[in-house]
Structures are given as structure tokens and as C-alpha cells.
Write a protein that holds these residues in place. Structure first.
Motif, PDB file in Angstrom:
ATOM      1  N   GLY A   3     -20.136  15.592  46.485  1.00 27.58           N
ATOM      2  CA  GLY A   3     -19.419  16.591  47.260  1.00 27.58           C
ATOM      3  C   GLY A   3     -18.254  16.008  48.027  1.00 27.58           C
ATOM      4  N   LYS A   4     -18.189  14.689  48.124  1.00 20.97           N
ATOM      5  CA  LYS A   4     -17.051  14.051  48.773  1.00 20.97           C
ATOM      6  C   LYS A   4     -15.834  14.110  47.855  1.00 20.97           C
ATOM      7  N   PRO A   5     -14.619  14.224  48.427  1.00 19.86           N
ATOM      8  CA  PRO A   5     -13.433  14.066  47.598  1.00 19.86           C
ATOM      9  C   PRO A   5     -13.440  12.680  46.943  1.00 19.86           C
ATOM     10  N   VAL A   6     -12.968  12.627  45.702  1.00 15.48           N
ATOM     11  CA  VAL A   6     -12.883  11.362  44.969  1.00 15.48           C
ATOM     12  C   VAL A   6     -11.412  11.071  44.704  1.00 15.48           C
ATOM     13  N   LEU A   7     -10.968   9.893  45.151  1.00 17.71           N
ATOM     14  CA  LEU A   7      -9.564   9.520  45.085  1.00 17.71           C
ATOM     15  C   LEU A   7      -9.350   8.495  43.980  1.00 17.71           C
ATOM     16  N   HIS A   8      -8.467   8.797  43.054  1.00 14.19           N
ATOM     17  CA  HIS A   8      -8.167   7.909  41.933  1.00 14.19           C
ATOM     18  C   HIS A   8      -6.770   7.315  42.133  1.00 14.19           C
ATOM     19  N   TYR A   9      -6.736   5.995  42.322  1.00 14.86           N
ATOM     20  CA  TYR A   9      -5.443   5.323  42.538  1.00 14.86           C
ATOM     21  C   TYR A   9      -5.661   3.822  42.395  1.00 14.86           C
ATOM     22  N   VAL A  10      -4.573   3.071  42.496  1.00 15.25           N
ATOM     23  CA  VAL A  10      -4.657   1.613  42.464  1.00 15.25           C
ATOM     24  C   VAL A  10      -5.044   1.084  43.849  1.00 15.25           C
ATOM     25  N   SER A  11      -5.393  -0.195  43.923  1.00 19.96           N
ATOM     26  CA  SER A  11      -5.936  -0.760  45.162  1.00 19.96           C
ATOM     27  C   SER A  11      -4.839  -1.323  46.066  1.00 19.96           C
ATOM     28  N   GLY A  48      -7.804  14.158  29.957  1.00 19.53           N
ATOM     29  CA  GLY A  48      -7.161  15.386  30.422  1.00 19.53           C
ATOM     30  C   GLY A  48      -7.231  15.603  31.917  1.00 19.53           C
ATOM     31  N   CYS A  49      -7.414  14.510  32.681  1.00 18.15           N
ATOM     32  CA  CYS A  49      -7.564  14.627  34.136  1.00 18.15           C
ATOM     33  C   CYS A  49      -6.232  14.675  34.886  1.00 18.15           C
ATOM     34  N   LEU A  50      -5.160  14.237  34.221  1.00 20.87           N
ATOM     35  CA  LEU A  50      -3.871  14.092  34.905  1.00 20.87           C
ATOM     36  C   LEU A  50      -2.866  15.082  34.331  1.00 20.87           C
ATOM     37  N   LEU A  51      -2.625  16.138  35.063  1.00 16.09           N
ATOM     38  CA  LEU A  51      -1.758  17.212  34.581  1.00 16.09           C
ATOM     39  C   LEU A  51      -0.390  16.703  34.144  1.00 16.09           C
ATOM     40  N   PHE A  52       0.179  15.785  34.918  1.00 15.24           N
ATOM     41  CA  PHE A  52       1.494  15.236  34.594  1.00 15.24           C
ATOM     42  C   PHE A  52       1.417  13.758  34.210  1.00 15.24           C
ATOM     43  N   GLN A  53       0.224  13.322  33.799  1.00 10.06           N
ATOM     44  CA  GLN A  53       0.014  11.967  33.288  1.00 10.06           C
ATOM     45  C   GLN A  53       0.159  10.881  34.341  1.00 10.06           C
ATOM     46  N   GLN A  54       0.032  11.226  35.599  1.00 11.62           N
ATOM     47  CA  GLN A  54       0.233  10.220  36.640  1.00 11.62           C
ATOM     48  C   GLN A  54      -0.715  10.434  37.816  1.00 11.62           C
ATOM     49  N   VAL A  55      -0.948   9.345  38.537  1.00 13.04           N
ATOM     50  CA  VAL A  55      -1.729   9.375  39.764  1.00 13.04           C
ATOM     51  C   VAL A  55      -0.754   9.293  40.938  1.00 13.04           C
ATOM     52  N   PRO A  56      -1.229   9.674  42.157  1.00 11.34           N
ATOM     53  CA  PRO A  56      -2.588   9.908  42.603  1.00 11.34           C
ATOM     54  C   PRO A  56      -3.212  11.164  41.991  1.00 11.34           C
ATOM     55  N   MET A  57      -4.564  11.119  41.918  1.00  7.90           N
ATOM     56  CA  MET A  57      -5.345  12.287  41.542  1.00  7.90           C
ATOM     57  C   MET A  57      -6.556  12.339  42.462  1.00  7.90           C
ATOM     58  N   VAL A  58      -6.823  13.531  42.964  1.00  2.00           N
ATOM     59  CA  VAL A  58      -7.953  13.733  43.877  1.00  2.00           C
ATOM     60  C   VAL A  58      -8.845  14.821  43.316  1.00  2.00           C
ATOM     61  N   GLU A  59     -10.115  14.488  43.156  1.00  2.00           N
ATOM     62  CA  GLU A  59     -11.118  15.486  42.786  1.00  2.00           C
ATOM     63  C   GLU A  59     -11.651  16.101  44.071  1.00  2.00           C
ATOM     64  N   ILE A  60     -11.428  17.417  44.212  1.00  2.00           N
ATOM     65  CA  ILE A  60     -11.841  18.099  45.438  1.00  2.00           C
ATOM     66  C   ILE A  60     -12.092  19.572  45.129  1.00  2.00           C
ATOM     67  N   ASP A  61     -13.205  20.083  45.593  1.00  2.00           N
ATOM     68  CA  ASP A  61     -13.546  21.498  45.433  1.00  2.00           C
ATOM     69  C   ASP A  61     -13.447  21.966  43.981  1.00  2.00           C
ATOM     70  N   GLY A  62     -13.897  21.124  43.068  1.00  2.00           N
ATOM     71  CA  GLY A  62     -13.903  21.492  41.659  1.00  2.00           C
ATOM     72  C   GLY A  62     -12.575  21.370  40.955  1.00  2.00           C
ATOM     73  N   MET A  63     -11.575  20.859  41.662  1.00  2.00           N
ATOM     74  CA  MET A  63     -10.238  20.688  41.078  1.00  2.00           C
ATOM     75  C   MET A  63      -9.935  19.214  40.867  1.00  2.00           C
ATOM     76  N   LYS A  64      -9.076  18.931  39.923  1.00  2.00           N
ATOM     77  CA  LYS A  64      -8.494  17.599  39.758  1.00  2.00           C
ATOM     78  C   LYS A  64      -7.025  17.727  40.149  1.00  2.00           C
ATOM     79  N   MET A  65      -6.768  17.485  41.417  1.00  2.00           N
ATOM     80  CA  MET A  65      -5.438  17.738  41.965  1.00  2.00           C
ATOM     81  C   MET A  65      -4.523  16.536  41.781  1.00  2.00           C
TER      82      MET A  65
END
Length: 221
Positions: A3-11, A48-65
Motif C-alpha cells: 500500500g506504500k507508494p513505490v518509487l522507481h529511479y536510479v540511486s 509497459g510500465c513507462l508511458l513515455f519510456q522514462q523514469v521517474p515512475m511512481v506506483e500509487i493508488d493503482g496507477m503507474k505515474m
């Protein structure tokens, strides 16, 4: 899923850092999924997680933003950090977009060739101390409250504190001529959720180092 937001990015610091700041200020715990290789990034694209093929991407409330501004707008709205009406929201957007211009200059500083870094840093500090910081000193004076907009914490306050601390990493006395910003920094830094984020061991990333750049380029090339 927790249920926590999940943040996808480099370190490293980068476009995800303001997202972490805003979640932290809202007192929201999040998970980080660090991209370590180009394959990690490619897997997100293939899945298919990256709408524009790039990060940042955040999974939140059922969305991959994706798209940093969209992510920040959503989080600010969800956690009541976006003003009470359209007029306050417009002010918040103005302040945040102005700070974004300075953030871009700072973010790309380490990518400059060695022979351009001194000139680039001088340009950053000139703009910070003569264009951007004076604006917010005046806003605080004219508004007459502890916060930039209304009288409660907003994403603009969080963004301003983040930017001030980045500028001070370049020039520790950057606020010497700005007494209201000095007071603002002290107040914001002592808000419990923000104070926690500023402690060692938090998810806050250190400044980008030159040694980090080859790996970044390998991931994103």
C-alpha cells in the motif's frame, strides 16, 4: 503490495528527489526500487510500465505515474499540500515552477565539462542570490505568514526548503542577506516529518558526485 507508494529511479538525486521530499513532508512512507543497470530500465519499458519510456515512475493508488510534475501535483493534492482554492493553487504553481528553473541548473552542474564548472557554478549562484532567493524573501515579507501561501504548509514550502539546502551545499552563507529565508529554513526544518527526512539514514540522497555519472550514462544511454 504494502500500500506504500513505490518509487522507481536510479540511486542518486535527480527528478525523483522532490517526490521523496513531498511524500516525507506529508508523513507518507514509501518504498524505493533502484534501477542499477540498463536492463532494469528496459524491463520497466518492456513490461509497459513507462508511458513515455522514462523514469521517474511512481506506483500509487493503482496507477503507474510518470512525468515528475504530474506525480508531484497528484501527491500534493492527495495530501492537502496544494492550497485551499484555485487562487492559492496558482500561487503555489508559480513558486514551484520558478524553483524548478533553479533546480534544473543545479541538477545538471556535475554534468558540465571540468573546464566549465567554475563558470557554471558562478552562474547558478548569481541566479540564486539575485533572481530567485530575493523573490521568496519578498513573498514572505509581503505575505506576513510563516508559509508562502495561505497559513499552512504547501508543496511550495517543501520545494523552497529543498532548494535552499541545495544552494547552501554550494555556498553555506547563501542566505546571509535574507533574514526571512533564514527563519523560514529553521521553521520548516523543525516540522517533525521534515526533520525526520533530514536525519542521517533517511531516503534523502546526497549531492550527485562525478563518480556517479558513468553509471548513470550507462543506464540511460
Amino acid at each position: 503490495m504494502s500500500g506504500k507508494p513505490v518509487l522507481h529511479y536510479v540511486s542518486v538525486r535527480g527528478r525523483m528527489e522532490p517526490v521523496k521530499w513531498l511524500l516525507a513532508a506529508a508523513g507518507v512512507e514509501f518504498e524505493e526500487r533502484i534501477l542499477k543497470t540498463k536492463d532494469d530500465l528496459q524491463k520497466l519499458r518492456t513490461d509497459g510500465c513507462l508511458l513515455f519510456q522514462q523514469v521517474p515512475m511512481v506506483e500509487i493508488d493503482g496507477m503507474k505515474m510518470v512525468q515528475t510534475r504530474a506525480i508531484l501535483n497528484y501527491i500534493a493534492g492527495k495530501y492537502n499540500l496544494y492550497g485551499k482554492d484555485l487562487k492559492e493553487r496558482a500561487l503555489i504553481d508559480m513558486y514551484v515552477e520558478g524553483l524548478a528553473d533553479l533546480f534544473e541548473l543545479i541538477m545538471y552542474h556535475e554534468f558540465k565539462p571540468a573546464n566549465e564548472k567554475e563558470k557554471d557554478l558562478a552562474n547558478i549562484m548569481d541566479k540564486a542570490t539575485n533572481r530567485y532567493l530575493p523573490v521568496f524573501e519578498k513573498v514572505l515579507k509581503d505575505h506576513g505568514h510563516d508559509f508562502l501561501v495561505g497559513n499552512k504548509l504547501s508543496r511550495a514550502d517543501v520545494n523552497l526548503l529543498e532548494t535552499i539546502l541545495m544552494v547552501e551545499e554550494f555556498k553555506p552563507d547563501a542566505l546571509a542577506k535574507f533574514p526571512l529565508l533564514q527563519s523560514f529554513k529553521a521553521r520548516m526544518s523543525n516540522i517533525p516529518s521534515i526533520k525526520k527526512f533530514l536525519q542521517p539514514g533517511s531516503p534523502r540522497k546526497p549531492p550527485l558526485q562525478e563518480k556517479d555519472i558513468p553509471n548513470l550514462l550507462a543506464i540511460f544511454s
